[in-house]
Motif scaffolding. Structure first.
Motif, PDB file in Angstrom:
ATOM      1  N   ALA A 265       0.831  -1.202   0.000  1.00  0.00           N
ATOM      2  CA  ALA A 265       0.000   0.000   0.000  1.00  0.00           C
ATOM      3  C   ALA A 265       0.869   1.257   0.000  1.00  0.00           C
ATOM      4  CB  ALA A 265      -0.925  -0.007   1.215  1.00  0.00           C
ATOM      5  N   PHE A 266       1.917   1.278   0.807  1.00  0.00           N
ATOM      6  CA  PHE A 266       2.774   2.467   0.884  1.00  0.00           C
ATOM      7  C   PHE A 266       3.512   2.699  -0.426  1.00  0.00           C
ATOM      8  CE2 PHE A 266       1.729   2.972   5.167  1.00  0.00           C
ATOM      9  CZ  PHE A 266       2.383   4.073   5.714  1.00  0.00           C
ATOM     10  N   VAL A 267       4.087   1.638  -1.005  1.00  0.00           N
ATOM     11  CA  VAL A 267       4.830   1.787  -2.263  1.00  0.00           C
ATOM     12  C   VAL A 267       3.903   2.247  -3.376  1.00  0.00           C
ATOM     13  CG1 VAL A 267       6.117   0.560  -4.040  1.00  0.00           C
ATOM     14  CG2 VAL A 267       6.646   0.157  -1.638  1.00  0.00           C
ATOM     15  N   ALA A 268       2.694   1.711  -3.426  1.00  0.00           N
ATOM     16  CA  ALA A 268       1.737   2.112  -4.459  1.00  0.00           C
ATOM     17  C   ALA A 268       1.391   3.591  -4.331  1.00  0.00           C
ATOM     18  CB  ALA A 268       0.476   1.259  -4.365  1.00  0.00           C
ATOM     19  N   THR A 269       1.192   4.047  -3.093  1.00  0.00           N
ATOM     20  CA  THR A 269       0.877   5.457  -2.860  1.00  0.00           C
ATOM     21  C   THR A 269       2.037   6.355  -3.278  1.00  0.00           C
ATOM     22  OG1 THR A 269      -0.623   4.946  -1.037  1.00  0.00           O
ATOM     23  CG2 THR A 269       0.317   7.164  -1.078  1.00  0.00           C
ATOM     24  N   ILE A 270       3.243   5.982  -2.884  1.00  0.00           N
ATOM     25  CA  ILE A 270       4.429   6.770  -3.232  1.00  0.00           C
ATOM     26  C   ILE A 270       4.621   6.790  -4.745  1.00  0.00           C
ATOM     27  CG2 ILE A 270       6.952   6.804  -3.086  1.00  0.00           C
ATOM     28  CD1 ILE A 270       6.581   5.577  -0.224  1.00  0.00           C
ATOM     29  N   ARG A 271       4.493   5.642  -5.351  1.00  0.00           N
ATOM     30  CA  ARG A 271       4.696   5.530  -6.806  1.00  0.00           C
ATOM     31  C   ARG A 271       3.725   6.426  -7.569  1.00  0.00           C
ATOM     32  NH1 ARG A 271       5.575  -0.175  -9.945  1.00  0.00           N
ATOM     33  NH2 ARG A 271       5.441   0.589 -12.085  1.00  0.00           N
ATOM     34  N   GLU A 272       2.451   6.394  -7.192  1.00  0.00           N
ATOM     35  CA  GLU A 272       1.448   7.191  -7.896  1.00  0.00           C
ATOM     36  C   GLU A 272       1.650   8.683  -7.640  1.00  0.00           C
ATOM     37  OE1 GLU A 272      -1.554   8.382 -10.310  1.00  0.00           O
ATOM     38  OE2 GLU A 272      -0.608   6.393 -10.178  1.00  0.00           O
ATOM     39  N   ALA A 273       1.993   9.055  -6.406  1.00  0.00           N
ATOM     40  CA  ALA A 273       2.202  10.472  -6.089  1.00  0.00           C
ATOM     41  C   ALA A 273       3.389  11.040  -6.859  1.00  0.00           C
ATOM     42  CB  ALA A 273       2.421  10.632  -4.586  1.00  0.00           C
ATOM     43  N   LEU A 274       4.452  10.256  -6.991  1.00  0.00           N
ATOM     44  CA  LEU A 274       5.618  10.713  -7.746  1.00  0.00           C
ATOM     45  C   LEU A 274       5.289  10.833  -9.235  1.00  0.00           C
ATOM     46  CD1 LEU A 274       8.533   8.730  -6.032  1.00  0.00           C
ATOM     47  CD2 LEU A 274       7.901  11.127  -5.732  1.00  0.00           C
ATOM     48  N   GLY A 287      12.135  -3.138   2.330  1.00  0.00           N
ATOM     49  CA  GLY A 287      12.307  -4.471   1.777  1.00  0.00           C
ATOM     50  C   GLY A 287      12.482  -4.434   0.273  1.00  0.00           C
ATOM     51  N   ALA A 288      12.565  -5.614  -0.320  1.00  0.00           N
ATOM     52  CA  ALA A 288      12.737  -5.716  -1.773  1.00  0.00           C
ATOM     53  C   ALA A 288      11.472  -5.251  -2.477  1.00  0.00           C
ATOM     54  CB  ALA A 288      13.061  -7.158  -2.151  1.00  0.00           C
ATOM     55  N   VAL A 289      11.638  -4.356  -3.430  1.00  0.00           N
ATOM     56  CA  VAL A 289      10.498  -3.836  -4.193  1.00  0.00           C
ATOM     57  C   VAL A 289      10.781  -4.066  -5.669  1.00  0.00           C
ATOM     58  CG1 VAL A 289       9.012  -1.858  -4.644  1.00  0.00           C
ATOM     59  CG2 VAL A 289      10.190  -2.057  -2.440  1.00  0.00           C
ATOM     60  N   GLU A 290       9.916  -4.793  -6.321  1.00  0.00           N
ATOM     61  CA  GLU A 290      10.148  -5.154  -7.719  1.00  0.00           C
ATOM     62  C   GLU A 290       9.383  -4.249  -8.674  1.00  0.00           C
ATOM     63  OE1 GLU A 290       9.041  -9.248  -8.056  1.00  0.00           O
ATOM     64  OE2 GLU A 290      10.739  -9.972  -6.832  1.00  0.00           O
ATOM     65  N   ASN A 291       9.868  -4.237  -9.917  1.00  0.00           N
ATOM     66  CA  ASN A 291       9.207  -3.540 -11.031  1.00  0.00           C
ATOM     67  C   ASN A 291       8.983  -2.048 -10.766  1.00  0.00           C
ATOM     68  OD1 ASN A 291       8.923  -6.029 -12.473  1.00  0.00           O
ATOM     69  ND2 ASN A 291       7.168  -6.512 -11.175  1.00  0.00           N
ATOM     70  N   LEU A 292       9.997  -1.398 -10.206  1.00  0.00           N
ATOM     71  CA  LEU A 292       9.899   0.044  -9.981  1.00  0.00           C
ATOM     72  C   LEU A 292      10.226   0.800 -11.263  1.00  0.00           C
ATOM     73  CD1 LEU A 292      11.604   0.472  -6.489  1.00  0.00           C
ATOM     74  CD2 LEU A 292       9.186   0.812  -7.030  1.00  0.00           C
ATOM     75  N   ASN A 295      12.175   6.333 -12.210  1.00  0.00           N
ATOM     76  CA  ASN A 295      12.285   7.507 -11.332  1.00  0.00           C
ATOM     77  C   ASN A 295      12.321   7.154  -9.849  1.00  0.00           C
ATOM     78  OD1 ASN A 295       9.503   6.735 -11.367  1.00  0.00           O
ATOM     79  ND2 ASN A 295       8.950   8.756 -10.569  1.00  0.00           N
ATOM     80  N   ILE A 296      12.355   5.834  -9.516  1.00  0.00           N
ATOM     81  CA  ILE A 296      12.372   5.409  -8.115  1.00  0.00           C
ATOM     82  C   ILE A 296      13.473   4.375  -7.899  1.00  0.00           C
ATOM     83  CG2 ILE A 296      11.067   4.396  -6.219  1.00  0.00           C
ATOM     84  CD1 ILE A 296       8.506   5.236  -7.575  1.00  0.00           C
ATOM     85  N   LEU A 297      14.242   4.560  -6.838  1.00  0.00           N
ATOM     86  CA  LEU A 297      15.266   3.604  -6.443  1.00  0.00           C
ATOM     87  C   LEU A 297      14.934   3.090  -5.047  1.00  0.00           C
ATOM     88  CD1 LEU A 297      18.138   2.300  -6.843  1.00  0.00           C
ATOM     89  CD2 LEU A 297      19.039   4.294  -5.611  1.00  0.00           C
ATOM     90  N   ALA A 298      15.030   1.775  -4.850  1.00  0.00           N
ATOM     91  CA  ALA A 298      14.811   1.177  -3.529  1.00  0.00           C
ATOM     92  C   ALA A 298      16.155   0.760  -2.954  1.00  0.00           C
ATOM     93  CB  ALA A 298      13.879  -0.023  -3.633  1.00  0.00           C
ATOM     94  N   ILE A 299      16.401   1.159  -1.697  1.00  0.00           N
ATOM     95  CA  ILE A 299      17.647   0.802  -1.021  1.00  0.00           C
ATOM     96  C   ILE A 299      17.331   0.240   0.356  1.00  0.00           C
ATOM     97  CG2 ILE A 299      18.991   2.535  -2.272  1.00  0.00           C
ATOM     98  CD1 ILE A 299      18.857   4.319   0.218  1.00  0.00           C
TER      99      ILE A 299
END
Length: 413
Positions: A265-274, A287-292, A295-299
């Motif tokens: 839910a959090f990643v989806a919200t961040i992704r759409e807002a960006l 954690g591991a986030v796939e298919n970003l 414009n987004i980097l996960a660390i």
């Protein structure tokens, strides 16, 4: 030897490591007593680590209880959760008492009050060192009510102190009765017992919450305690490459309070807002986030003191250490408080004009995040954040507290 007692997550412990480094520069031997899982982190700053076998990661604490602690949205919930965690506190007391042995001065987090009683029994000075203003004042509310509840300031501090005493009282009481057959002299919450032999420190900037004029003379607040990364620090190559590829990103990270079940839910919200705002983002510690998208980097993890100044804005949970790092970076904040004192830092950032209106965890929606991102773009907020960062750079909180430590030791000889 000076012993520092602290507990909690990495963000909770980091300011005490900064204080330890400053004390060492004053020529004193110092060690930080903290959970075994923080050994590498503490020693990486050249500080001795006294390993406590139990910490919030290694102890068999009910995960649901930890989750409740991470989502305590009001003082009543905090009190109920702290009361249920008394068993955990009791386990820690034994080891913390042993850590104090051989010390000439003990510095303790207000949740580790065994430090005060051990010092009294040993006849040595002790210093309560808090990550927020802890002593009662009439000037502003405590961090458990600020911005959320309208309570008389001094009443709010009684509430804060009661909560922290609840967290440690039973452990100290049981330990002391088992070891000595009776309670320590003057047993009770030690927080307001402030004098030349028992100073009080607060890791807080006077540009955030000014030191109250009605505090005791021996209560000190010089600024935040920040760790400094070495000049040879090298971030992961992926981070360097991402930063070089475009405009400064927005940081998103919610520390140890973030639960895996909230990731999607959090990643989806961040992704759409960006996507809606055309911004870039770095997602940290989720954690591991796939298919970003590009414009987004996960660390996984990175020092805030290094990354935050390289971001356009920072979005986080409002832990005291993370909030301080955001303020010091001179960039706007978007704070999504989950529990406890996080609401205070979120509201204070907004009141000072350096942060967007707080977004409570249960209201973390794309619409609200977009509005917050837009707010951080305004010249008024960006200028206010830059000014605050410049002001915080003039403070030397850990260094000045370390000088007080030297003075206390000198006076006791």
């Amino acid at each position: 030897m000076i012993t520092i007692l602290c507990s909690g997550s990495r963000g909770d412990i980091q300011p005490y490591v900064a204080l330890a480094v400053a004390i060492q520069k004053q020529g004193h031997a110092v060690r930080v007593a903290a959970g075994v899982s923080f050994a590498d982190f503490i020693t990486s700053y050249g500080v001795e680590h006294y390993s406590l076998a139990t910490d919030y990661k290694s102890t068999d604490v009910d995960p649901k209880l930890l989750e409740a602690a991470a989502n305590s949205t009001n003082p009543l919930k905090m009190a109920l959760t702290f009361n249920k965690m008394k068993k955990y506190a009791r386990i820690m007391v034994d080891e913390m008492y042993e850590a104090c042995q051989g010390s000439e001065l003990i510095i303790y987090h207000p949740g580790c009050t065994i430090g005060y009683f051990a010092a009294e029994e040993m006849g040595i000075p002790s210093i309560m060192a808090s990550p927020f203003p802890m002593l009662a004042t009439n000037e502003y509310a405590s961090v458990v009510t600020y911005g959320k509840f309208k309570v008389a300031p001094k009443v709010s501090y009684k509430l804060l102190q009661k909560l922290l005493w609840t967290a440690s009282e039973t452990g100290v009481k049981l330990f002391w009765r088992e070891k000595y057959g009776q309670l320590p002299a003057n047993f009770g919450a030690p927080f307001e017992r402030v004098d030349a032999k028992h100073p009080s420190f607060a890791s807080c900037s006077n540009y955030i919450f000014p030191r109250p004029k009605d505090w005791p003379e021996a209560a000190y607040q010089f600024g935040y305690w920040f760790t400094e990364e070495t000049n040879d620090y090298q971030p992961p190559q992926a981070v360097s490459d991402f930063l070089a590829q475009g405009e400064k990103p927005i940081y998103f990270g919610f520390g140890s309070v973030f639960a895996e079940k909230d990731q999607a839910a959090f990643v989806a919200t961040i992704r759409e807002a960006l996507a809606q705002t055309g911004e870039r983002g770095i997602i940290c510690g989720m954690g591991a986030v796939e298919n970003l998208p590009a414009n987004i980097l996960a660390i996984d993890n990175i020092p805030h003191t290094w990354l935050f100044p390289r971001c356009r804005a920072v979005c986080h949970h409002g832990g005291s250490g993370t909030a301080a790092a955001g303020f010091a970076a001179g960039v706007p904040s978007i704070i999504v408080p989950f529990s406890n004192d996080q609401f205070a830092w979120a509201h204070r950032a907004f009141d000072l004009g350096v942060g967007a209106r707080p977004i409570y965890k249960k209201k973390f929606t794309t619409q609200r995040l977009v509005a917050a991102i837009e707010a951080t773009r305004t010249p008024t907020m960006t200028t206010a954040a830059q000014t605050l960062g410049a002001n915080l750079a003039t403070e030397t909180g850990a260094e000045d507290c370390a000088k007080v430590v030297s003075l206390v030791l000198t006076q006791q000889k």
